[in-house]
Write a protein that holds these residues in place. Structure first.
Motif, short mmCIF file in Angstrom:
data_model
loop_
_atom_site.label_atom_id
_atom_site.label_comp_id
_atom_site.label_asym_id
_atom_site.label_seq_id
_atom_site.Cartn_x
_atom_site.Cartn_y
_atom_site.Cartn_z
N GLU A 279 -6.19 -7.53 -2.76
CA GLU A 279 -4.98 -8.33 -2.87
C GLU A 279 -5.24 -9.75 -2.38
N GLU A 319 -4.94 -3.07 -4.75
CA GLU A 319 -4.22 -3.67 -5.88
C GLU A 319 -5.07 -3.80 -7.13
N GLU A 342 3.34 -6.38 -12.92
CA GLU A 342 4.52 -6.00 -12.14
C GLU A 342 4.34 -4.66 -11.41
N GLY A 346 2.75 -6.56 -5.15
CA GLY A 346 3.60 -6.04 -4.09
C GLY A 346 2.96 -4.91 -3.32
N TRP A 347 1.71 -4.58 -3.69
CA TRP A 347 0.97 -3.57 -2.93
C TRP A 347 0.81 -4.03 -1.48
N ALA A 348 1.01 -3.09 -0.55
CA ALA A 348 0.86 -3.42 0.86
C ALA A 348 -0.19 -2.55 1.55
N TRP A 370 4.55 -0.40 -0.14
CA TRP A 370 4.82 -1.58 -0.97
C TRP A 370 5.66 -2.59 -0.21
N ASP A 371 5.63 -3.82 -0.65
CA ASP A 371 6.34 -4.89 0.05
C ASP A 371 7.85 -4.70 0.03
N SER A 372 8.35 -4.06 -1.01
CA SER A 372 9.79 -3.86 -1.13
C SER A 372 10.07 -2.54 -1.85
N ASP A 375 9.35 -2.98 -5.54
CA ASP A 375 7.93 -2.86 -5.88
C ASP A 375 7.52 -1.39 -5.94
N THR A 420 10.04 2.07 0.72
CA THR A 420 8.89 1.29 0.24
C THR A 420 7.64 2.15 0.10
#
Length: 441
Positions: A279, A319, A342, A346-348, A370-372, A375, A420
């Motif tokens: 990422e 990611e 998409e 947003g991968w965390a 995920w960030d949200s 996501d 998330t």
């Protein structure tokens, strides 16, 4: 994934006569200590007299290598501490060496890693991941630098020893990196290896591109060949290839971001603090502060299933690999080498834990953060759609899906999202899903 065996440039040098061009204003040799931009009797802008119609003999290879080393030094503003030997082999010889590297005529089986690639829906149960990686490398590798042997091997498409200037420059950057920073370290997870390679291969491709820009306008260079005449064949596992190519495709922009922020000193500093995730390479503004989340997976298996005796017990795909999953399962319209979609942005953080039982069955638990919530929802929805639309899965009760025997990903899947976090549990049958990972109480 062995970094030293990968190279993005896929061309080789065609036979041609290289004329002698006018000399430079440099002294024959630097005064006193060795100078950046001079190696083994050649300045970076000196001519070389070689004839490549019948390949390069040993003395010609030494001349071309010396001048290329000088040019890499001049661009990178770093000094080689010793000469790097260059060997040229045919692709057939490279394949023979690869097959014989483990003494059994082929790569060893790796069921732990097989589950990681199955989770990504990129290598199915009809192929082993080790063999797939070996096959992909055998058709795409054009050269490599070996830190353990401190030598460069260039793969020629014919028995005539042909050397492409871009391949040589690329691998010499690796030799310079090894001499200045050391390249013997490795990463524990797939994603961190891709991240590490994002700097290492990204820098090599970046310097290679700067080298090529100077050819014709500032430097006289050995002509490059007609690309239609070379190559190693069709890539059998394009999804795997997309993953392996990520450091070469997005790494140069990452290095350019560093260079624009602080010159070569910033690139030097990155060798002391590698990016922590693919990422950060895909999105350079997230380096170095946006660290991935450490995702742990509690063991909820029953007595029939167990984790592998493997260190580490889990892998992180990241990611870049998730993007490849989405691209090759038709879940995005993004450009193949953009590595941005998409369902993958947003991968965390994530963790894949492979499992096995005593009857030869395999499964895995893949938990991603995920960030949200949005996501996480996009990823879970895209993964379900890949199972249904690309692999013929049918939905059973709740969030359980079954892929039929007509697909190489024949298995049962349970996909759940909580805020998330997304959890994917895989087993050979629906009845075995709870045995691999019982739902949280």
């Amino acid at each position: 994934m062995r970094r030293e065996l990968l190279l993005a440039s896929l061309v080789v040098l065609a036979g041609c006569a290289v004329p002698s061009f006018g000399g430079s204003d440099h002294p024959a040799e630097p005064m006193g200590e060795d100078a950046i931009g001079w190696e083994n009797g050649y300045w970076y802008d000196d001519p070389v007299n070689v004839t490549t119609e019948d390949g390069l003999n040993e003395s010609e290879r030494e001349a071309v290598s010396a001048r290329t080393m000088a040019r890499v030094e001049h661009i990178r503003d770093r000094e080689f501490t010793e000469t790097v030997p260059v060997e040229v082999i045919s692709r057939a010889e490279y394949r023979n060496r690869s097959r014989g590297s483990n003494g059994s005529g082929g790569p060893p089986q790796d069921p732990w890693n097989d589950q990681v690639w199955e989770a990504l829906l990129l290598i199915g149960e009809d192929a082993g991941s080790s063999e797939a990686i070996s096959s992909t490398l055998s058709t795409s590798v054009q050269g490599y630098y070996s830190p353990s042997r401190d030598e460069i091997v260039v793969v020629s498409p014919t028995e005539t020893p042909l050397v492409d200037r871009a391949t040589l420059a690329h691998e010499l950057v690796h030799a310079l990196q090894d001499q200045q920073f050391g390249l013997n370290g490795s990463a524990e997870t797939q994603d961190r290896q891709l991240a590490r390679d994002g700097l290492i291969e990204g820098e090599a491709n970046y310097v290679q591109a700067l080298y090529e820009r100077r050819c014709g306008d500032q430097w006289r260079c050995v002509d490059r060949p007609d690309r239609s005449g070379g190559g190693g064949g069709t890539v059998q596992y394009p999804g795997l290839f997309t993953v392996l190519l990520q450091p070469y495709a997005t790494g140069p922009a990452f290095v350019d971001h560093l260079y624009e922020s602080g010159g070569w000193s910033a690139v030097d500093a990155a060798h002391e603090q590698f990016p922590d995730s693919s990422e950060q390479v895909i999105h350079p503004d997230r380096y170095p502060d946006d660290d991935p989340v450490n995702v742990t997976v509690p063991d909820r298996s029953n007595g029939e299933w167990e984790r592998f005796d493997h260190d580490p017990v889990a892998d992180t795909v990241g990611e870049a690999s998730i993007f490849a999953t989405m691209y090759h399962n038709d879940r995005t319209d993004a450009s193949r080498y953009s590595y941005r979609s998409e369902p993958s942005v947003g991968w965390a953080g994530d963790s894949v834990v492979p499992y096995r039982n005593g009857s030869g069955g395999y499964g895995y638990v893949w938990v991603s953060e995920w960030d949200s919530g949005t996501d996480a929802r996009e990823f879970a929805s895209a993964y379900r759609a890949a199972l249904v639309e690309e692999h013929g899965a049918s939905r059973r009760a709740g969030n359980v899906y079954v892929v039929p025997a007509s697909s190489s990903f024949e298995d049962a899947f349970r996909i759940t999202r909580s805020g998330t976090r997304v959890r994917i549990v895989n087993a050979p049958t629906v009845d075995q899903l709870d045995g691999v990972h019982a739902p949280p109480g």
